[in-house]
Design a protein around this motif. Structure first.
Motif, PDB file in Angstrom:
ATOM      1  N   ARG A 124       0.849  -1.198   0.000  1.00 44.77           N
ATOM      2  CA  ARG A 124       0.000   0.000   0.000  1.00 44.77           C
ATOM      3  C   ARG A 124       0.884   1.248   0.000  1.00 44.77           C
ATOM      4  O   ARG A 124       2.026   1.217   0.425  1.00 44.77           O
ATOM      5  N   GLY A 125       0.304   2.325  -0.496  1.00 51.17           N
ATOM      6  CA  GLY A 125       0.932   3.621  -0.358  1.00 51.17           C
ATOM      7  C   GLY A 125       1.842   4.080  -1.472  1.00 51.17           C
ATOM      8  O   GLY A 125       2.622   5.011  -1.269  1.00 51.17           O
ATOM      9  N   ALA A 126       1.750   3.496  -2.649  1.00 52.60           N
ATOM     10  CA  ALA A 126       2.612   3.944  -3.750  1.00 52.60           C
ATOM     11  C   ALA A 126       2.458   5.450  -3.973  1.00 52.60           C
ATOM     12  O   ALA A 126       3.434   6.150  -4.248  1.00 52.60           O
ATOM     13  N   GLU A 127       1.241   5.953  -3.813  1.00 49.86           N
ATOM     14  CA  GLU A 127       0.993   7.379  -4.041  1.00 49.86           C
ATOM     15  C   GLU A 127       1.598   8.254  -2.943  1.00 49.86           C
ATOM     16  O   GLU A 127       1.833   9.444  -3.150  1.00 49.86           O
ATOM     17  N   ALA A 128       1.881   7.680  -1.781  1.00 47.96           N
ATOM     18  CA  ALA A 128       2.467   8.451  -0.673  1.00 47.96           C
ATOM     19  C   ALA A 128       3.997   8.474  -0.743  1.00 47.96           C
ATOM     20  O   ALA A 128       4.631   9.312  -0.102  1.00 47.96           O
ATOM     21  N   LEU A 129       4.581   7.564  -1.511  1.00 44.30           N
ATOM     22  CA  LEU A 129       6.039   7.477  -1.562  1.00 44.30           C
ATOM     23  C   LEU A 129       6.658   8.655  -2.300  1.00 44.30           C
ATOM     24  O   LEU A 129       6.137   9.112  -3.313  1.00 44.30           O
ATOM     25  N   ARG A 130       7.769   9.100  -1.778  1.00 42.81           N
ATOM     26  CA  ARG A 130       8.603  10.107  -2.429  1.00 42.81           C
ATOM     27  C   ARG A 130       9.978   9.483  -2.635  1.00 42.81           C
ATOM     28  O   ARG A 130      10.406   8.645  -1.849  1.00 42.81           O
ATOM     29  N   GLU A 131      10.643   9.899  -3.678  1.00 41.88           N
ATOM     30  CA  GLU A 131      11.950   9.330  -4.032  1.00 41.88           C
ATOM     31  C   GLU A 131      13.020  10.401  -3.921  1.00 41.88           C
ATOM     32  O   GLU A 131      12.811  11.555  -4.323  1.00 41.88           O
ATOM     33  N   TYR A 132      14.176   9.996  -3.381  1.00 39.59           N
ATOM     34  CA  TYR A 132      15.323  10.891  -3.305  1.00 39.59           C
ATOM     35  C   TYR A 132      16.542  10.184  -3.884  1.00 39.59           C
ATOM     36  O   TYR A 132      16.839   9.054  -3.526  1.00 39.59           O
ATOM     37  N   ARG A 133      17.219  10.856  -4.798  1.00 38.59           N
ATOM     38  CA  ARG A 133      18.470  10.349  -5.376  1.00 38.59           C
ATOM     39  C   ARG A 133      19.502  11.470  -5.287  1.00 38.59           C
ATOM     40  O   ARG A 133      19.163  12.639  -5.397  1.00 38.59           O
ATOM     41  N   TYR A 134      20.743  11.099  -5.114  1.00 38.09           N
ATOM     42  CA  TYR A 134      21.804  12.099  -5.060  1.00 38.09           C
ATOM     43  C   TYR A 134      23.086  11.535  -5.653  1.00 38.09           C
ATOM     44  O   TYR A 134      23.133  10.362  -6.059  1.00 38.09           O
ATOM     45  N   HIS A 135      24.115  12.332  -5.718  1.00 41.02           N
ATOM     46  CA  HIS A 135      25.447  11.977  -6.201  1.00 41.02           C
ATOM     47  C   HIS A 135      25.354  11.292  -7.568  1.00 41.02           C
ATOM     48  O   HIS A 135      25.072  11.970  -8.554  1.00 41.02           O
ATOM     49  N   THR A 136      25.554   9.986  -7.660  1.00 43.79           N
ATOM     50  CA  THR A 136      25.513   9.291  -8.949  1.00 43.79           C
ATOM     51  C   THR A 136      24.080   9.048  -9.423  1.00 43.79           C
ATOM     52  O   THR A 136      23.874   8.631 -10.558  1.00 43.79           O
ATOM     53  N   ARG A 137      23.104   9.267  -8.537  1.00 48.71           N
ATOM     54  CA  ARG A 137      21.682   9.066  -8.823  1.00 48.71           C
ATOM     55  C   ARG A 137      21.372   7.618  -9.185  1.00 48.71           C
ATOM     56  O   ARG A 137      20.366   7.306  -9.791  1.00 48.71           O
ATOM     57  N   ARG A 138      22.275   6.717  -8.786  1.00 49.07           N
ATOM     58  CA  ARG A 138      22.136   5.291  -9.081  1.00 49.07           C
ATOM     59  C   ARG A 138      21.092   4.630  -8.188  1.00 49.07           C
ATOM     60  O   ARG A 138      20.248   3.887  -8.650  1.00 49.07           O
ATOM     61  N   ASP A 139      21.166   4.886  -6.891  1.00 48.26           N
ATOM     62  CA  ASP A 139      20.239   4.268  -5.934  1.00 48.26           C
ATOM     63  C   ASP A 139      19.118   5.240  -5.591  1.00 48.26           C
ATOM     64  O   ASP A 139      19.331   6.453  -5.543  1.00 48.26           O
ATOM     65  N   ALA A 140      17.938   4.693  -5.349  1.00 51.73           N
ATOM     66  CA  ALA A 140      16.782   5.513  -4.976  1.00 51.73           C
ATOM     67  C   ALA A 140      16.432   5.239  -3.523  1.00 51.73           C
ATOM     68  O   ALA A 140      16.384   4.077  -3.104  1.00 51.73           O
ATOM     69  N   HIS A 141      16.201   6.291  -2.774  1.00 44.44           N
ATOM     70  CA  HIS A 141      15.795   6.182  -1.371  1.00 44.44           C
ATOM     71  C   HIS A 141      14.340   6.632  -1.295  1.00 44.44           C
ATOM     72  O   HIS A 141      14.006   7.733  -1.726  1.00 44.44           O
ATOM     73  N   TYR A 142      13.480   5.763  -0.764  1.00 45.58           N
ATOM     74  CA  TYR A 142      12.048   6.046  -0.718  1.00 45.58           C
ATOM     75  C   TYR A 142      11.616   6.343   0.708  1.00 45.58           C
ATOM     76  O   TYR A 142      12.010   5.659   1.650  1.00 45.58           O
ATOM     77  N   PHE A 143      10.781   7.358   0.823  1.00 50.25           N
ATOM     78  CA  PHE A 143      10.252   7.744   2.128  1.00 50.25           C
ATOM     79  C   PHE A 143       8.797   8.151   1.974  1.00 50.25           C
ATOM     80  O   PHE A 143       8.338   8.492   0.877  1.00 50.25           O
ATOM     81  N   CYS A 144       8.076   8.093   3.083  1.00 47.98           N
ATOM     82  CA  CYS A 144       6.663   8.478   3.082  1.00 47.98           C
ATOM     83  C   CYS A 144       6.560  10.001   3.003  1.00 47.98           C
ATOM     84  O   CYS A 144       7.176  10.711   3.801  1.00 47.98           O
ATOM     85  N   GLY A 145       5.785  10.491   2.059  1.00 49.02           N
ATOM     86  CA  GLY A 145       5.579  11.927   1.909  1.00 49.02           C
ATOM     87  C   GLY A 145       4.734  12.524   3.006  1.00 49.02           C
ATOM     88  O   GLY A 145       4.692  13.748   3.153  1.00 49.02           O
ATOM     89  N   ASN A 146       4.068  11.680   3.800  1.00 47.35           N
ATOM     90  CA  ASN A 146       3.249  12.190   4.908  1.00 47.35           C
ATOM     91  C   ASN A 146       4.042  12.302   6.206  1.00 47.35           C
ATOM     92  O   ASN A 146       4.056  13.350   6.830  1.00 47.35           O
ATOM     93  N   CYS A 147       4.700  11.218   6.616  1.00 42.98           N
ATOM     94  CA  CYS A 147       5.398  11.227   7.911  1.00 42.98           C
ATOM     95  C   CYS A 147       6.914  11.356   7.776  1.00 42.98           C
ATOM     96  O   CYS A 147       7.605  11.594   8.754  1.00 42.98           O
ATOM     97  N   GLY A 148       7.450  11.189   6.569  1.00 44.33           N
ATOM     98  CA  GLY A 148       8.874  11.386   6.323  1.00 44.33           C
ATOM     99  C   GLY A 148       9.777  10.200   6.608  1.00 44.33           C
ATOM    100  O   GLY A 148      10.988  10.296   6.448  1.00 44.33           O
ATOM    101  N   ILE A 149       9.215   9.061   7.000  1.00 48.93           N
ATOM    102  CA  ILE A 149      10.041   7.906   7.353  1.00 48.93           C
ATOM    103  C   ILE A 149      10.584   7.217   6.101  1.00 48.93           C
ATOM    104  O   ILE A 149       9.839   6.882   5.186  1.00 48.93           O
ATOM    105  N   ASN A 150      11.906   6.998   6.091  1.00 51.23           N
ATOM    106  CA  ASN A 150      12.564   6.253   5.022  1.00 51.23           C
ATOM    107  C   ASN A 150      12.225   4.783   5.215  1.00 51.23           C
ATOM    108  O   ASN A 150      12.490   4.226   6.267  1.00 51.23           O
TER     109      ASN A 150
END
Length: 132
Positions: A52-78
């Motif tokens: 559940r919650g695909a619509e709540a997920l936010r994605e963050y990538r940095y540096h090489t942008r190779r790996d994606a870090h997902y967190f909840c857009g509501n509570c902020g938990i990775n």
């Protein structure tokens, strides 16, 4: 191998992952992992299911942008990260603190492998790990 269930703090995001906690966990010293005290278990992407919650997920990538870090857009938990490695192919790195049914005794008994992501050295552990 056991199926564990996980979620973010507010419950918007839910997932299942098939993993063997005794096969090992990872902690990384790269800038993002050290800031969020990332402690995870890597599983092949085929062993991960977002329930559940695909619509709540936010994605963050940095540096090489190779790996994606997902967190909840509501509570902020990775909740998990994704990437690819020669050993696993496509993988999900499940944040252990998000597993709702992982007994604390099993968590503290799990082996930890330390990664030197800060130096893109995925073979040799960093010299200092106490802060991770």
């Amino acid at each position: 191998m056991k199926t564990y269930h996980g979620s973010c703090h507010c419950g918007s995001v839910g997932f299942e992952a098939e993993l063997d906690i005794q096969a090992g966990t990872i902690k990384c010293n790269c800038t993002i992992c050290s800031k969020m005290r990332f402690w995870a278990a890597q599983v092949p992407s085929s062993a991960f299911r977002l329930t559940r919650g695909a619509e709540a997920l936010r994605e963050y990538r940095y540096h090489t942008r190779r790996d994606a870090h997902y967190f909840c857009g509501n509570c902020g938990i990775n909740t998990f990260s994704t990437g690819e490695s020669p050993a696993l192919g496509a993988f999900h790195a499940v944040v252990l603190a998000c597993l709702d049914d992982l007994p604390v005794e099993d968590l503290v008994a799990a082996p930890v492998r330390y990664l030197d992501g800060r130096n893109d050295n995925w073979v040799t552990p960093p010299a200092e790990v106490r802060h991770l």
